[in-house]
Motif scaffolding. Structure first.
Motif, PDB file in Angstrom:
ATOM      1  N   GLN A 183      93.587 -70.266  59.404  1.00 18.70           N
ATOM      2  CA  GLN A 183      94.115 -68.814  59.572  1.00 18.70           C
ATOM      3  C   GLN A 183      94.344 -68.088  58.209  1.00 18.70           C
ATOM      4  O   GLN A 183      94.605 -67.006  57.994  1.00 18.70           O
ATOM      5  N   LYS A 184      94.496 -68.908  57.165  1.00 20.86           N
ATOM      6  CA  LYS A 184      95.015 -68.734  55.892  1.00 20.86           C
ATOM      7  C   LYS A 184      94.481 -69.194  54.634  1.00 20.86           C
ATOM      8  O   LYS A 184      94.043 -70.292  54.901  1.00 20.86           O
ATOM      9  N   CYS A 185      93.611 -68.519  53.804  1.00 20.15           N
ATOM     10  CA  CYS A 185      92.726 -68.988  52.772  1.00 20.15           C
ATOM     11  C   CYS A 185      93.822 -69.202  51.425  1.00 20.15           C
ATOM     12  O   CYS A 185      94.259 -68.300  51.049  1.00 20.15           O
ATOM     13  N   GLU A 186      93.521 -70.361  50.948  1.00 25.90           N
ATOM     14  CA  GLU A 186      94.596 -70.978  50.069  1.00 25.90           C
ATOM     15  C   GLU A 186      93.954 -70.157  48.490  1.00 25.90           C
ATOM     16  O   GLU A 186      94.731 -70.029  47.562  1.00 25.90           O
ATOM     17  N   HIS A 187      92.725 -69.836  48.470  1.00 27.91           N
ATOM     18  CA  HIS A 187      92.061 -69.199  47.270  1.00 27.91           C
ATOM     19  C   HIS A 187      91.311 -68.141  47.639  1.00 27.91           C
ATOM     20  O   HIS A 187      90.228 -68.151  47.283  1.00 27.91           O
ATOM     21  N   HIS A 188      91.706 -67.196  48.256  1.00 24.45           N
ATOM     22  CA  HIS A 188      91.245 -65.858  48.688  1.00 24.45           C
ATOM     23  C   HIS A 188      90.597 -65.185  47.518  1.00 24.45           C
ATOM     24  O   HIS A 188      89.441 -64.701  47.638  1.00 24.45           O
ATOM     25  N   LEU A 189      91.342 -65.197  46.494  1.00 23.52           N
ATOM     26  CA  LEU A 189      90.789 -64.316  45.130  1.00 23.52           C
ATOM     27  C   LEU A 189      89.381 -64.916  44.896  1.00 23.52           C
ATOM     28  O   LEU A 189      88.315 -63.884  44.694  1.00 23.52           O
ATOM     29  N   GLU A 190      89.357 -66.124  44.782  1.00 20.85           N
ATOM     30  CA  GLU A 190      88.053 -66.617  44.180  1.00 20.85           C
ATOM     31  C   GLU A 190      87.226 -66.555  45.173  1.00 20.85           C
ATOM     32  O   GLU A 190      85.776 -66.188  44.921  1.00 20.85           O
ATOM     33  N   CYS A 191      87.272 -66.802  46.587  1.00 23.70           N
ATOM     34  CA  CYS A 191      86.240 -66.548  47.646  1.00 23.70           C
ATOM     35  C   CYS A 191      85.764 -65.223  47.620  1.00 23.70           C
ATOM     36  O   CYS A 191      84.648 -64.993  47.891  1.00 23.70           O
ATOM     37  N   MET A 192      86.812 -64.171  47.434  1.00 28.78           N
ATOM     38  CA  MET A 192      86.207 -62.650  47.324  1.00 28.78           C
ATOM     39  C   MET A 192      85.210 -62.448  46.453  1.00 28.78           C
ATOM     40  O   MET A 192      84.231 -61.822  46.295  1.00 28.78           O
ATOM     41  N   LYS A 193      85.396 -63.392  45.196  1.00 27.52           N
ATOM     42  CA  LYS A 193      84.485 -63.259  44.166  1.00 27.52           C
ATOM     43  C   LYS A 193      83.167 -63.612  44.417  1.00 27.52           C
ATOM     44  O   LYS A 193      82.088 -63.131  44.159  1.00 27.52           O
ATOM     45  N   VAL A 194      83.071 -64.749  45.113  1.00 28.24           N
ATOM     46  CA  VAL A 194      81.797 -65.293  45.675  1.00 28.24           C
ATOM     47  C   VAL A 194      81.287 -64.621  46.678  1.00 28.24           C
ATOM     48  O   VAL A 194      80.169 -64.253  46.798  1.00 28.24           O
ATOM     49  N   ILE A 195      81.942 -63.823  47.526  1.00 29.12           N
ATOM     50  CA  ILE A 195      81.452 -63.095  48.538  1.00 29.12           C
ATOM     51  C   ILE A 195      80.802 -61.879  48.063  1.00 29.12           C
ATOM     52  O   ILE A 195      79.825 -61.511  48.400  1.00 29.12           O
ATOM     53  N   GLN A 196      81.431 -61.420  46.836  1.00 30.43           N
ATOM     54  CA  GLN A 196      80.802 -60.337  46.247  1.00 30.43           C
ATOM     55  C   GLN A 196      79.354 -60.782  45.575  1.00 30.43           C
ATOM     56  O   GLN A 196      78.380 -59.970  45.687  1.00 30.43           O
ATOM     57  N   ALA A 197      79.528 -61.815  44.759  1.00 36.42           N
ATOM     58  CA  ALA A 197      78.192 -62.204  44.355  1.00 36.42           C
ATOM     59  C   ALA A 197      77.232 -62.575  45.398  1.00 36.42           C
ATOM     60  O   ALA A 197      76.009 -62.318  45.059  1.00 36.42           O
ATOM     61  N   ILE A 198      77.549 -63.082  46.614  1.00 37.55           N
ATOM     62  CA  ILE A 198      76.621 -63.311  47.620  1.00 37.55           C
ATOM     63  C   ILE A 198      76.152 -61.763  48.074  1.00 37.55           C
ATOM     64  O   ILE A 198      74.700 -61.744  48.215  1.00 37.55           O
ATOM     65  N   LEU A 199      76.746 -60.984  48.329  1.00 35.86           N
ATOM     66  CA  LEU A 199      76.303 -59.729  48.886  1.00 35.86           C
ATOM     67  C   LEU A 199      75.544 -59.018  47.736  1.00 35.86           C
ATOM     68  O   LEU A 199      74.796 -57.863  48.068  1.00 35.86           O
ATOM     69  N   ASP A 200      75.874 -59.097  46.403  1.00 33.55           N
ATOM     70  CA  ASP A 200      74.966 -58.443  45.368  1.00 33.55           C
ATOM     71  C   ASP A 200      73.977 -59.313  44.810  1.00 33.55           C
ATOM     72  O   ASP A 200      73.316 -58.940  44.168  1.00 33.55           O
ATOM     73  N   ASP A 201      73.503 -60.458  45.586  1.00 31.98           N
ATOM     74  CA  ASP A 201      72.229 -61.323  45.403  1.00 31.98           C
ATOM     75  C   ASP A 201      72.459 -61.873  44.247  1.00 31.98           C
ATOM     76  O   ASP A 201      71.515 -61.959  43.353  1.00 31.98           O
ATOM     77  N   GLU A 202      73.773 -62.237  43.560  1.00 26.48           N
ATOM     78  CA  GLU A 202      73.936 -62.818  42.281  1.00 26.48           C
ATOM     79  C   GLU A 202      74.521 -64.234  42.306  1.00 26.48           C
ATOM     80  O   GLU A 202      74.726 -64.730  41.248  1.00 26.48           O
ATOM     81  N   GLU A 257      77.032 -71.704  44.622  1.00 29.46           N
ATOM     82  CA  GLU A 257      78.166 -71.224  45.385  1.00 29.46           C
ATOM     83  C   GLU A 257      77.852 -70.710  46.691  1.00 29.46           C
ATOM     84  O   GLU A 257      78.766 -70.582  47.507  1.00 29.46           O
ATOM     85  N   LYS A 258      76.550 -70.495  46.973  1.00 29.12           N
ATOM     86  CA  LYS A 258      76.296 -70.049  48.427  1.00 29.12           C
ATOM     87  C   LYS A 258      76.458 -71.160  49.281  1.00 29.12           C
ATOM     88  O   LYS A 258      77.103 -70.973  50.472  1.00 29.12           O
TER      89      LYS A 258
END
Length: 96
Positions: free
Chosen positions: A21-40, A45-46
């Motif tokens: 229910q809580k992510c310990e590294h949410h900031l890093e995960c958000m960076k990866v999410i953005q990279a995935i959505l930007d196809d970068e 990472e995927k």
């Protein structure tokens, strides 16, 4: 959410397990999410995100929200080419 080689998906087995229910590294995960959505994102990472996403509710919710926002913006925004005069001005300012 449709599964594809570039889109993370939740395995059936993971859906049966309780999710964090809580992510310990949410900031890093958000960076990866953005990279995935930007196809970068890299394949590593995927893969790492797919594994994490199967266990982490905040990450899957963030991924779905960010994907929805990106798709909505792409649908609503009219894409126009940059006028040549503006492009030349920008290039000249960069080069000076």
């Amino acid at each position: 959410m449709n599964a594809s080689p570039t889109t993370p998906s939740i395995s059936e087995e993971a859906q049966k397990q309780p999710m964090k229910q809580k992510c310990e590294h949410h900031l890093e995960c958000m960076k990866v999410i953005q990279a995935i959505l930007d196809d970068e994102a890299t394949e590593a990472e995927k893969d790492h995100f797919r594994e994490n996403m199967d266990k982490c509710l905040p990450c899957i919710e963030s991924y779905r929200l960010e994907k929805c926002i990106k798709e909505s913006l792409n649908f609503k925004i009219e894409k126009k080419p940059c006028p040549e005069s503006i492009l030349k001005t920008i290039i000249s300012k960069i080069n000076s």
